[in-house]
Write an enzyme that holds these catalytic residues in place. Structure first.
Site, PDB file in Angstrom:
ATOM      1  N   GLU A 119       0.272  -1.140   0.412  1.00 29.09           N
ATOM      2  CA  GLU A 119      -0.454  -0.160   0.287  1.00 29.09           C
ATOM      3  C   GLU A 119       0.995   1.272   0.391  1.00 29.09           C
ATOM      4  O   GLU A 119       0.575   2.248   0.831  1.00 29.09           O
ATOM      5  CB  GLU A 119      -1.265   0.170   1.010  1.00 29.09           C
ATOM      6  CG  GLU A 119      -2.533   0.837   1.347  1.00 29.09           C
ATOM      7  CD  GLU A 119      -3.349   0.686   1.625  1.00 29.09           C
ATOM      8  OE1 GLU A 119      -3.743  -0.109   1.891  1.00 29.09           O
ATOM      9  OE2 GLU A 119      -3.232   1.581   3.053  1.00 29.09           O
ATOM     10  N   GLU A 133      -0.583   9.681   9.923  1.00 28.91           N
ATOM     11  CA  GLU A 133      -0.317   8.794   9.177  1.00 28.91           C
ATOM     12  C   GLU A 133       0.497   8.798   7.452  1.00 28.91           C
ATOM     13  O   GLU A 133       1.201   8.456   7.704  1.00 28.91           O
ATOM     14  CB  GLU A 133      -1.875   8.174   8.829  1.00 28.91           C
ATOM     15  CG  GLU A 133      -2.681   7.125   9.746  1.00 28.91           C
ATOM     16  CD  GLU A 133      -3.682   7.863  11.114  1.00 28.91           C
ATOM     17  OE1 GLU A 133      -3.137   9.084  10.672  1.00 28.91           O
ATOM     18  OE2 GLU A 133      -3.632   7.235  12.332  1.00 28.91           O
ATOM     19  N   HIS A 239     -15.070   1.332  17.740  1.00 31.04           N
ATOM     20  CA  HIS A 239     -13.653   1.289  18.225  1.00 31.04           C
ATOM     21  C   HIS A 239     -13.435   0.749  19.892  1.00 31.04           C
ATOM     22  O   HIS A 239     -14.084   2.285  20.293  1.00 31.04           O
ATOM     23  CB  HIS A 239     -13.227   2.987  17.692  1.00 31.04           C
ATOM     24  CG  HIS A 239     -11.706   2.204  16.947  1.00 31.04           C
ATOM     25  ND1 HIS A 239     -11.004   2.169  17.946  1.00 31.04           N
ATOM     26  CD2 HIS A 239     -10.814   2.390  16.342  1.00 31.04           C
ATOM     27  CE1 HIS A 239      -9.337   2.193  17.576  1.00 31.04           C
ATOM     28  NE2 HIS A 239      -9.835   2.208  16.340  1.00 31.04           N
TER      29      HIS A 239
HETATM   30  C1  UD1 Z   1      -4.836   2.698  14.610  1.00 31.64           C
HETATM   31  C2  UD1 Z   1      -3.879   3.884  13.829  1.00 31.64           C
HETATM   32  C3  UD1 Z   1      -4.609   4.135  12.200  1.00 31.64           C
HETATM   33  C4  UD1 Z   1      -5.439   3.210  12.316  1.00 31.64           C
HETATM   34  C5  UD1 Z   1      -6.221   2.826  13.050  1.00 31.64           C
HETATM   35  C6  UD1 Z   1      -7.710   1.754  12.786  1.00 31.64           C
HETATM   36  C7  UD1 Z   1      -1.448   4.753  15.007  1.00 31.64           C
HETATM   37  C8  UD1 Z   1      -0.831   5.786  15.032  1.00 31.64           C
HETATM   38  N1  UD1 Z   1      -2.944   5.266  14.608  1.00 31.64           N
HETATM   39  O1  UD1 Z   1      -4.876   3.834  15.479  1.00 31.64           O
HETATM   40  O2  UD1 Z   1      -4.150   4.567  11.679  1.00 31.64           O
HETATM   41  O3  UD1 Z   1      -6.428   4.045  11.209  1.00 31.64           O
HETATM   42  O4  UD1 Z   1      -5.010   1.638  13.937  1.00 31.64           O
HETATM   43  O5  UD1 Z   1      -8.289   1.257  14.094  1.00 31.64           O
HETATM   44  O6  UD1 Z   1      -0.970   4.131  14.094  1.00 31.64           O
HETATM   45  N2  UD1 Z   1      -8.101  -0.560  22.009  1.00 31.64           N
HETATM   46  C9  UD1 Z   1      -8.328  -1.346  22.194  1.00 31.64           C
HETATM   47  N3  UD1 Z   1      -7.796  -2.895  21.952  1.00 31.64           N
HETATM   48  C10 UD1 Z   1      -7.704  -2.548  20.966  1.00 31.64           C
HETATM   49  C11 UD1 Z   1      -7.629  -1.491  20.394  1.00 31.64           C
HETATM   50  C12 UD1 Z   1      -7.962  -0.353  20.249  1.00 31.64           C
HETATM   51  O7  UD1 Z   1      -8.630  -1.462  23.828  1.00 31.64           O
HETATM   52  O8  UD1 Z   1      -7.988  -3.999  20.485  1.00 31.64           O
HETATM   53  C13 UD1 Z   1      -7.915   1.326  21.770  1.00 31.64           C
HETATM   54  C14 UD1 Z   1      -6.780   1.241  23.735  1.00 31.64           C
HETATM   55  O9  UD1 Z   1      -7.173   1.473  24.699  1.00 31.64           O
HETATM   56  C15 UD1 Z   1      -5.792   2.106  23.147  1.00 31.64           C
HETATM   57  C16 UD1 Z   1      -6.647   2.177  22.169  1.00 31.64           C
HETATM   58  O10 UD1 Z   1      -7.724   1.767  21.696  1.00 31.64           O
HETATM   59  O11 UD1 Z   1      -4.964   3.363  23.489  1.00 31.64           O
HETATM   60  C17 UD1 Z   1      -6.201   4.100  20.434  1.00 31.64           C
HETATM   61  O12 UD1 Z   1      -5.702   2.611  19.949  1.00 31.64           O
HETATM   62  P1  UD1 Z   1      -4.039   2.796  18.705  1.00 31.64           P
HETATM   63  O13 UD1 Z   1      -3.746   1.666  18.191  1.00 31.64           O
HETATM   64  O14 UD1 Z   1      -3.892   3.867  19.702  1.00 31.64           O
HETATM   65  O15 UD1 Z   1      -5.179   3.941  18.070  1.00 31.64           O
HETATM   66  P2  UD1 Z   1      -5.572   4.037  16.812  1.00 31.64           P
HETATM   67  O16 UD1 Z   1      -6.875   5.199  17.025  1.00 31.64           O
HETATM   68  O17 UD1 Z   1      -7.027   2.503  16.791  1.00 31.64           O
HETATM   69  N1  UDP Z   2     -14.284  -3.331  10.031  1.00 27.03           N
HETATM   70  C1  UDP Z   2     -14.269  -4.580  10.737  1.00 27.03           C
HETATM   71  N2  UDP Z   2     -14.965  -4.603  12.174  1.00 27.03           N
HETATM   72  C2  UDP Z   2     -15.560  -2.614  11.924  1.00 27.03           C
HETATM   73  C3  UDP Z   2     -15.518  -2.624  11.669  1.00 27.03           C
HETATM   74  C4  UDP Z   2     -14.591  -2.484  10.232  1.00 27.03           C
HETATM   75  O1  UDP Z   2     -13.775  -5.839  10.687  1.00 27.03           O
HETATM   76  O2  UDP Z   2     -16.297  -2.966  13.431  1.00 27.03           O
HETATM   77  C5  UDP Z   2     -13.139  -3.002   8.444  1.00 27.03           C
HETATM   78  C6  UDP Z   2     -13.477  -2.632   7.716  1.00 27.03           C
HETATM   79  O3  UDP Z   2     -14.001  -3.574   7.153  1.00 27.03           O
HETATM   80  C7  UDP Z   2     -12.355  -2.615   7.401  1.00 27.03           C
HETATM   81  C8  UDP Z   2     -11.182  -2.070   8.525  1.00 27.03           C
HETATM   82  O4  UDP Z   2     -11.855  -2.905   9.319  1.00 27.03           O
HETATM   83  O5  UDP Z   2     -11.482  -3.557   6.444  1.00 27.03           O
HETATM   84  C9  UDP Z   2     -10.846  -0.640   8.678  1.00 27.03           C
HETATM   85  O6  UDP Z   2     -10.342  -0.690  10.160  1.00 27.03           O
HETATM   86  P1  UDP Z   2     -10.069   1.049  10.742  1.00 27.03           P
HETATM   87  O7  UDP Z   2     -11.467   1.819  10.380  1.00 27.03           O
HETATM   88  O8  UDP Z   2     -10.060   0.833  11.854  1.00 27.03           O
HETATM   89  O9  UDP Z   2      -8.934   1.559   9.782  1.00 27.03           O
HETATM   90  P2  UDP Z   2      -8.313   2.411   8.432  1.00 27.03           P
HETATM   91  O10 UDP Z   2      -8.703   1.662   7.448  1.00 27.03           O
HETATM   92  O11 UDP Z   2      -9.596   3.229   9.143  1.00 27.03           O
HETATM   93  O12 UDP Z   2      -7.405   3.019   9.334  1.00 27.03           O
END
Ligand code: UD1
Ligand code: UDP
Length: 364
Positions: A119, A133, A239
């Site tokens: 990507e 990002e 999320h």
């Molecule tokens: C991250 C990525 C973003 C991507 C997104 C997809 C970075 C800086 N950001 O952002 O590019 O679009 O993931 O979703 O790399 N948490 C949980 N359990 C989980 C996942 C997240 O509890 O399984 C909570 C935690 O409190 C964590 C917070 O979500 O601290 C944020 O997660 P983080 O990976 O830091 O950032 P995202 O906003 O998810």
């Molecule tokens: N997705 C999922 N379950 C959800 C919401 C999203 O499997 O409840 C999938 C969605 O189809 C896509 C990916 O997660 O493939 C997108 O993830 P997210 O929006 O967290 O991250 P981004 O693409 O913005 O980095």
């Protein structure tokens, strides 16, 4: 025999890297494939690993409840140094633009290991949007040896920046490979039954630059439109980020036609997308998946690195201001011509065979 170390840490990376892992593992005579997850996400990552039956060989398990970019960067950088020293890969494959990808690629660069960027070439050229990002993906492209661009537009971005054309291959997006295996006719889900007879709206939101008031404004706009359109029902898998959850509950609780639920498994989510009337999101991956399903998307962001879907007509960038989202959402519900103009399937992100092309490049 090449030793390939595949690394990822969040839900979207996992969805787009699992098809590639499968393709590599299907060729054991040519590749020894080692999968390392960072655990930047935990439950949202594990959901995907389970859905695609991928078992990681290494798990850095770094996630903390209130992690910031310093935590993720330093934990991945140090943890991945150890993994690479042990595994001694010929090439490291990273995906997209997360902090996992940035820090893992940086570790590979410091150890003089070749990097393949899946990507590559997506750009907004605005370092604040999406943040961080846009910075992550520009840096990863700068230090990569293989640039797997999903589209011709991404390739052109890389060429315009002076990247060596010999490093670039246009492969399609591996997210479409995943989608090819998940969406099924006749898929049943309790939410699909619940929404029968209504227009089903699917919502997701999580971008860091929207946290706080901008996100609450998005939710207020959505609720106002839904209240005025009784033939709609909405589902919003929230999320896991506590800041997102707080905003969602504050603005959307107590409205029975809009259900707030836990993150959905990817099989359920893709099948729900396919049956939705309309999607409102700030997600990146959903902007790639929806066009091939023919489901219109209002993108609640000021910029997009995925202009192909906008050009194809399925995506519309509506910004993050409450009144803009309110107006555009209501318009698409009220004006069937405008809706139909967006609701056609097109496939700007590839034919679902991106992983095969990436593996072919690695063989060469
Ligand atoms: C991250 C990525 C973003 C991507 C997104 C997809 C970075 C800086 N950001 O952002 O590019 O679009 O993931 O979703 O790399 N948490 C949980 N359990 C989980 C996942 C997240 O509890 O399984 C909570 C935690 O409190 C964590 C917070 O979500 O601290 C944020 O997660 P983080 O990976 O830091 O950032 P995202 O906003 O998810
Ligand atoms: N997705 C999922 N379950 C959800 C919401 C999203 O499997 O409840 C999938 C969605 O189809 C896509 C990916 O997660 O493939 C997108 O993830 P997210 O929006 O967290 O991250 P981004 O693409 O913005 O980095």
């Amino acid at each position: 025999m090449k030793r390939v170390l595949v690394v990822f840490g969040t839900r979207p990376e996992a969805i787009k890297m699992c098809p590639l892992v499968k393709e590599l593992k299907g060729r054991p005579d040519e590749f020894e494939t080692v999968v390392c997850v960072t655990g930047q996400h935990r439950s949202m990552l594990d959901q995907v690993l389970e859905a695609f039956s991928v078992e990681p060989d290494r798990d850095l398990d770094i996630m903390r409840a209130q992690q910031d970019l310093f935590d993720i960067t330093s934990d991945v950088l140090l943890g991945f140094r150890e993994v690479m020293t042990e595994v001694e890969p010929d090439v490291v494959l990273v995906h997209g633009d997360t902090t996992t990808s940035f820090a893992a690629a940086l570790a590979a660069f410091y150890l003089h290991v070749r990097i393949g960027h899946v990507e590559a070439g997506l750009r907004t050229y605005n370092l604040q949007s999406p943040w961080p990002e846009e910075f992550n993906r520009q840096v990863v492209d700068t230090i990569s040896d293989y640039l797997f661009a999903p589209t011709e537009t991404a390739r052109r971005n890389l060429i315009a920046e002076g990247k060596d054309s010999a490093k670039i291959s246009v492969t399609g997006n591996t997210g479409i490979d995943a989608l090819r295996t998940t969406v099924r006719d006749g898929y049943r889900h309790e939410i699909i039954d619940w929404a029968a007879g209504s227009r089903l709206i699917l919502i997701t939101a999580h971008r860091r630059e929207n946290l706080g008031e901008p996100m609450r404004a998005m939710f207020r706009a959505i609720r106002r439109v839904m209240e005025e359109h009784p033939d709609t029902k909405a589902v919003y898998p929230i999320h896991m980020n506590p800041q997102v959850r707080e905003a969602a509950h504050a603005e959307l609780d107590g409205f029975e036609r809009l259900r707030l639920i836990e993150p959905m498994g990817v099989l359920d989510f893709h099948n729900l997308m396919a049956r939705s009337h309309l999607i409102l999101t700030d997600s990146g991956g959903i902007q790639e998946e929806a066009p091939s399903l023919g489901v219109p998307v209002l993108v609640m962001r000021d910029t997009t690195e995925r202009p192909e879907g906008v050009e194809a007509g399925t995506l519309k960038l509506v910004g993050t201001a409450e009144e803009d989202i309110y107006r555009e959402f209501a318009h698409l519900l009220d004006d069937d011509d405008a809706y139909q103009a967006m609701a056609h399937a097109s496939n700007p992100y590839g034919d679902g065979h991106a992983s095969e092309r990436i593996v072919a490049c690695l063989v060469d």
